[in-house]
Write an enzyme that holds these catalytic residues in place. Structure first.
Site, PDB file in Angstrom:
ATOM      1  N   ASP A  73      29.472  30.531  38.865  1.00  0.00           N
ATOM      2  CA  ASP A  73      30.191  31.306  39.889  1.00  0.00           C
ATOM      3  C   ASP A  73      30.118  30.515  41.203  1.00  0.00           C
ATOM      4  OD1 ASP A  73      31.402  33.360  41.400  1.00  0.00           O
ATOM      5  OD2 ASP A  73      30.384  34.939  40.281  1.00  0.00           O
ATOM      6  N   ASP A  80      39.702  33.385  40.442  1.00  0.00           N
ATOM      7  CA  ASP A  80      39.294  34.671  41.019  1.00  0.00           C
ATOM      8  C   ASP A  80      39.938  34.805  42.399  1.00  0.00           C
ATOM      9  OD1 ASP A  80      37.906  37.024  41.308  1.00  0.00           O
ATOM     10  OD2 ASP A  80      35.944  36.105  41.643  1.00  0.00           O
ATOM     11  N   GLU A 101      44.572  37.517  44.624  1.00  0.00           N
ATOM     12  CA  GLU A 101      45.547  38.601  44.863  1.00  0.00           C
ATOM     13  C   GLU A 101      46.585  38.238  45.916  1.00  0.00           C
ATOM     14  OE1 GLU A 101      42.193  39.024  44.440  1.00  0.00           O
ATOM     15  OE2 GLU A 101      42.588  39.667  42.398  1.00  0.00           O
ATOM     16  N   ARG A 160      41.982  36.877  37.540  1.00  0.00           N
ATOM     17  CA  ARG A 160      41.795  38.263  37.971  1.00  0.00           C
ATOM     18  C   ARG A 160      43.142  38.926  38.249  1.00  0.00           C
ATOM     19  NH1 ARG A 160      37.644  39.979  42.709  1.00  0.00           N
ATOM     20  NH2 ARG A 160      39.400  39.533  44.085  1.00  0.00           N
ATOM     21  N   ASP A 200      35.722  43.902  38.912  1.00  0.00           N
ATOM     22  CA  ASP A 200      34.371  44.120  39.393  1.00  0.00           C
ATOM     23  C   ASP A 200      33.917  45.551  39.142  1.00  0.00           C
ATOM     24  OD1 ASP A 200      34.590  41.534  40.162  1.00  0.00           O
ATOM     25  OD2 ASP A 200      34.997  41.985  42.264  1.00  0.00           O
ATOM     26  N   HIS A 211      28.247  39.577  32.863  1.00  0.00           N
ATOM     27  CA  HIS A 211      28.337  39.007  34.215  1.00  0.00           C
ATOM     28  C   HIS A 211      27.925  40.058  35.230  1.00  0.00           C
ATOM     29  CE1 HIS A 211      29.773  37.003  37.769  1.00  0.00           C
ATOM     30  NE2 HIS A 211      30.868  37.708  37.889  1.00  0.00           N
TER      31      HIS A 211
END
Ligand SMILES: *[C@@H]1O[C@H](CO)[C@@H](O)[C@H](O)[C@H]1NC(C)=O
Ligand SMILES: *[C@@H]1O[C@H](CO)[C@@H](O)[C@H](O)[C@H]1NC(C)=O
Ligand SMILES: CC(=O)N[C@H]1CO[C@H](CO)[C@@H](O)[C@@H]1O
Length: 954
Positions: A386, A524, A527, A613, A629, A687
């Site tokens: 990550d 990730d 958006e 994502r 998440d 995760h």
């Protein structure tokens, strides 16, 4: 005069009565006219075209009594108008205490558009012109006077209809969809009818007469920043729309409005989440299914109501619809993915177990965690890094203090069979010393970032830190202070530009070749997420950031937690546009370039891997998706099944939630149950976030670790089956995680089942989802079904039933459906080893002793093996007393060293004395028949996979 004016605005009781009557009369008259003006527009109905004479323009709608609650469609949504404001819009006002029911709503037979001129026939269908009716009050302004409706009869089961502005090229989503056909199908399963004034559209399933769509409801509106259409629905069975946290798979039609606009938002009830999927499937009363896709990417919402009906509202683009006639739920998904693109086939290793944590802290901790997996022999195909592997969260860096030696470590675990995936966020730090951070410098040089209208880069802030923080870390605990003082300016790549894709690929390949030889990429925060609203300097006052109508999306403004709507964002290299239109496509636009870059980095035509994502229809062609998440809570674990089912409808088969939950400390009990469920996520990853307790499988001690290893070994044993299902999804668009409703459609109990699911048609997974429970009330559809662990039948010839089954802490219920054959393989600590182990078969006979199944096999990692015919396919068929294999697509080199060792035949009705394999009587030590359970087991067969076999028993 004064008094009269007052009366017109606020009618007295007696006035109201008069108006009521006039409305009822008008309604009756207009209603009849509508019926008369209903044209049969399919060629089957001959050349019936509308009369050329212009219909008489309709008076603006008259105010009348409020409608019964379930028929109300909201007028002035989101505005909460007063009665006067409402009536002034030609709408009706009626207070009610029922939550969600609009007070201000459209009258019956309201219409803002009428058809003008005649229907123009085209080889592909027809088009008609719609004209705004004079005098009808505008909802939000900017109404477009003349609109074209083009209706394309694309295939027997696919209808395309689009409303657009002929005078002005408006934004259209750059998704490649099937083109306009040259001719129409000879006998489509649908029929399109229209009414003229007010205009409305009806779509009918020809075989049954079921009206799938009827827009003579609510108000069709086509304005610059407000486009809306309502339709009645044929039933209350509505599935889909996303991405949201849904508490049930079948939608609650009780006045729910779902916003769709991609957003960095942990799943919460009613929130618009990371991706946008304006697609729904409806199951009609007679259990035929159809699907509808609105190809539109602007901020939008859909309101569901119990009529049953729904209303779309979007603030840009065009109203571009595709309808898929099924008639089975699986057909609907196949037809939808035929149009938007089939799901991608992940590499075989991507079906293995995956482990991740945000902020392991340092490489030594990662090494310890990996060693603990080895210690308990827990299958482990993928380890992640990550953002903490990076220096100050900068893409393409490795933290030299905490992750020194990462490259060497990755090489070593790969030799042992564990792959490594890196995270990459789109945001690129802008405050490094010039010359020290090429990704930013070259990005500026190549002009790859989103800009303001003057061409300057528009900056947000995400994770990357400023270079010169005291002591190298952010001293602020409070979020706003940390964002302001620690987070660097961040530029957002515009992935629609070819220059950006070249730049992205260059840095990805460079990082792979010179720093860490990763196997795939996890994208990730796309958006795109930002920690400031709009930009570091706000957005300024403009019509894109402040539209008159804001759909029900979270945050006070559209640019909340993201970039300004007026940021320049390219559609193609030569077509600049705005985030207003492109926002929800950002993650989608990053996905293919990331996959291509990863493929270039790993080389050798390897498939590689991207998990993203943010998604949009079509994302499934290139990537998988984890459900975001989530929190370490029992309810979140349960809802992950719904999340996967939703994404099955959206054409993404490679999905799963974070095992044990992402936010907050998990508990041992939850984490145990979640590993059991997660062992059946196509994307199976544990995760969790920073500053919470570790939750990897070994952290709860030996017993727990061994239990996790056991359930993962079941997964690994079933991987050939899962891979075959993924291949079928890729080839024909079938679902992998399959709602029971898709297989048992005529059984209405299954319409609401979302706590159990299937893999393909045949493996039923029924996990315990509640704390402390050691038994499960489980639905068993029409059988027979067999217990996976014993092969014992649970319900031969029994009608569907609920049963309570004991489910001890260490167990997940698994059942195999009679009539199906499931290929298996002996498990190992990773797919690198399991792929060469002997295969097996589970043969679950149905009530007439029949079963079939197949196996797709390839090298597991080269691109386009199906397309290039570099695969092996074999079918298995069992009948009374025999089982045979038929290799339908041979490929000797792929299966040269592979054998079939064990076969488990369940539900055998007659006793067994002699067993013959390929004409040779099998020694008794190789088979066993349990006369009580009716389970016939064969082992040590050593049957080569490259030749067909015939097994008989008498
Ligand atoms: C960060 O970079 C931006 C863009 O170049 C600049 O405007 C800003 O002043 C810089 N901030 C700091 C603290 O260096
Ligand atoms: C995995 O199992 C194989 C045998 O199946 C063994 O040779 C290998 O050492 C194991 N790898 C690890 C990392 O434990
Ligand atoms: C545990 C879980 O997966 N819960 C939710 C996670 O988020 C997705 C959306 O991203 C929801 O659909 C799940 O229900």
């Amino acid at each position: 005069m004064e008094a009269m004016d007052y009366d017109t605005e606020k009618p007295s009781k007696s006035n109201k009565k008069a108006i009521i009557w006039s409305v009822i009369l008008t309604t009756l008259i207009v209603g009849t006219a509508c019926v008369l003006a209903t044209y049969f527009l399919h060629p089957d109905y001959g050349n019936t075209t509308p009369p050329d004479s212009e219909p008489v323009s309709k008076e603006p709608p008259t105010q009348g009594p409020p409608l019964e609650e379930i028929y109300r469609v909201e007028c002035l949504p989101g505005q909460f108008p007063s009665e006067e404001q409402c009536l002034a819009k030609g709408c009706l006002y009626g207070e009610t205490t029922v939550e969600g029911v609009p007070w201000c709503h459209f009258p019956e037979n309201y219409g803002a558009y009428r058809m003008v001129g005649s229907r123009e026939d085209r080889p592909w269908g027809f088009q008609v012109r719609l004209q705004r009716i004079e005098g009808v009050p505008s909802q939000f302004g900017g109404d477009i006077d003349s609109v074209i409706l083009a209706v394309e009869y694309q295939t027997t089961n696919r209808l395309h209809f689009k409303f657009y502005d002929p005078g002005n090229q408006r934004f259209e989503v750059p998704l490649s969809m099937p083109g306009t056909p040259e001719s129409q199908p000879s006998n489509p399963n649908y029929e399109v009818r229209m009414t003229e004034n007010p205009f409305s559209l009806r779509i009918i399933r020809k075989a049954t007469g079921t009206v799938l769509w009827d827009t003579s409801f609510g108000a069709f509106t086509f304005a610059d920043q407000f486009l809306s259409i309502s339709t009645k629905l044929p039933s209350s069975n509505v599935y889909g729309f996303g991405e949201h946290e849904h508490s049930s798979f079948r939608h609650d039609l009780n006045w729910r409005t779902w916003g769709m606009f991609s957003r960095d938002q942990p799943p919460s009830d009613g929130a618009n989440l990371y991706g946008v999927h304006p697609f729904y499937m409806s199951l009609e009363e007679d259990t035929k299914a159809h699907g509808v896709f609105l190809l539109n990417s602007n901020a939008q919402e859909v309101s569901l109501q119990p009529t049953p009906a729904l209303t779309y509202r979007t603030i840009g683009g065009v109203l571009d619809f595709y309808m898929f006639l099924g008639p089975t739920p699986e057909n609907v998904v196949q037809q939808y993915t035929e149009a938007i693109g089939r799901p991608y086939l992940p590499p075989y290793w991507a079906l293995g177990f995956q482990l991740c944590k945000y902020d392991y802290g340092d490489l030594d901790t990662v090494k310890e965690v990996v060693a603990s997996m080895r210690q308990y022999d827990i299958p482990h195909d993928i380890q992640y890094g990550d953002i903490d592997y990076m220096l100050r969260q900068l893409d393409f860096t490795v933290n030299p203090d905490t992750y020194d030696g990462l490259g060497e470590f990755v090489k070593q675990i790969k030799e042992e069979g564990t792959r490594y995936i890196i995270i990459l966020d789109p945001a690129i730090a802008a405050n490094e010393t010039t010359g020290s951070y090429p990704p930013y410098d070259e990005g500026v040089r190549d002009n790859v970032f989103l800009t303001k209208s003057n061409g300057d880069i528009m900056f947000g802030k995400v994770w990357p830190d400023y270079p010169d923080l005291p002591g190298g870390t952010c001293p602020y605990e409070e979020w706003e202070e940390a964002v302001e003082n620690c987070r660097a300016y961040a530029a957002m790549p515009d992935f629609r530009k070819p220059a950006t894709r070249e730049w992205w690929t260059r840095h990805i390949v460079d990082f792979h070749d010179n720093q860490v030889e990763f196997d795939g990429i996890w994208i990730d925060m796309n958006e795109p997420a930002s920690f400031v609203h709009g930009s570091v300097n706000g957005c300024g006052d403009n019509k894109y950031d402040n539209p008159a109508f804001k759909p029900r999306i979270w945050g006070p403004v559209l640019a909340d937690k993201t970039m300004c709507m007026n940021a320049i964002s390219y559609v193609t290299d030569s077509q600049p546009d705005l985030q207003y239109n492109m926002h929800s496509l950002y993650g989608w636009s990053q996905t293919l370039p990331s996959l291509e870059a990863a493929r270039e980095a790993v080389g050798d035509k390897k498939r590689s891997f991207v998990v993203t994502r943010s998604t949009y229809p079509g994302s499934g062609r290139y990537a998988g998706h984890w459900l975001g998440d989530n929190t370490s809570r029992w309810r979140d674990m349960g809802m992950s099944i719904i999340g996967m089912m939703d994404f099955s409808l959206f054409g993404m088969s490679y999905t799963g939630a974070d095992i044990c939950g992402f936010f907050q400390d998990t508990t041992e009990a939850l984490c145990r149950r979640w590993h059991q469920l997660g062992a059946f996520y196509p994307y199976s990853r544990n995760h969790n976030t920073i500053n919470v307790a570790p939750q990897h499988p070994a952290v709860f001690g030996e017993d727990f670790a061994l239990e996790v290893a056991d359930v993962l070994r079941i997964r690994y044993r079933l991987l050939p089956f899962l891979y075959t299902l993924m291949a079928e999804a890729h080839i024909v668009g079938s679902t992998v995680v399959r709602p029971l409703m898709h297989e048992f459609t005529s059984d209405s109990v299954t319409w609401d089942l979302d706590r159990q699911f299937l893999w393909g048609p045949s493996l039923m997974v029924s996990p315990v989802l509640d704390e402390g429970h050691v038994e499960l009330n489980m639905y068993v559809p029409k059988g027979p079904w067999y217990d996976y662990y014993t092969g014992a039948m649970v319900n031969r010839n029994v009608e569907q039933t609920w049963v309570t089954v004991p489910t001890p802490e260490d167990t997940i219920n698994l059942h195999v459906r009679g009539g199906y054959i499931i290929p298996t393989q002996q498990p190992a600590n990773s797919t690198m080893w399991s792929r060469s182990k002997p295969f097996g078969l589970i043969v679950a006979l149905d009530s007439v002793d029949y079963a079939s199944g197949n196996l797709f096999w390839d090298d597991g990692e080269t691109v386009s093996t199906y397309e290039n015919e570099e695969y092996y396919m074999v079918e298995f068929n069992a009948e009374k007393g025999s089982l045979r294999s038929t290799i339908t697509h041979p490929h000797d080199t792929l299966v040269n060293d592979l054998v079939l060792d064990d076969i488990h035949i369940w539900g055998v009705s007659d006793n067994i004395n002699t067993v013959i394999l390929n004409g040779v009587t099998l020694e008794e030590s190789k088979w066993d028949f349990d006369t009580t359970k009716r389970v016939f087991t064969l082992s040590d067969l050593n049957q080569p996979m490259k030749t067909d076999f015939i097994l008989t028993w008498t």
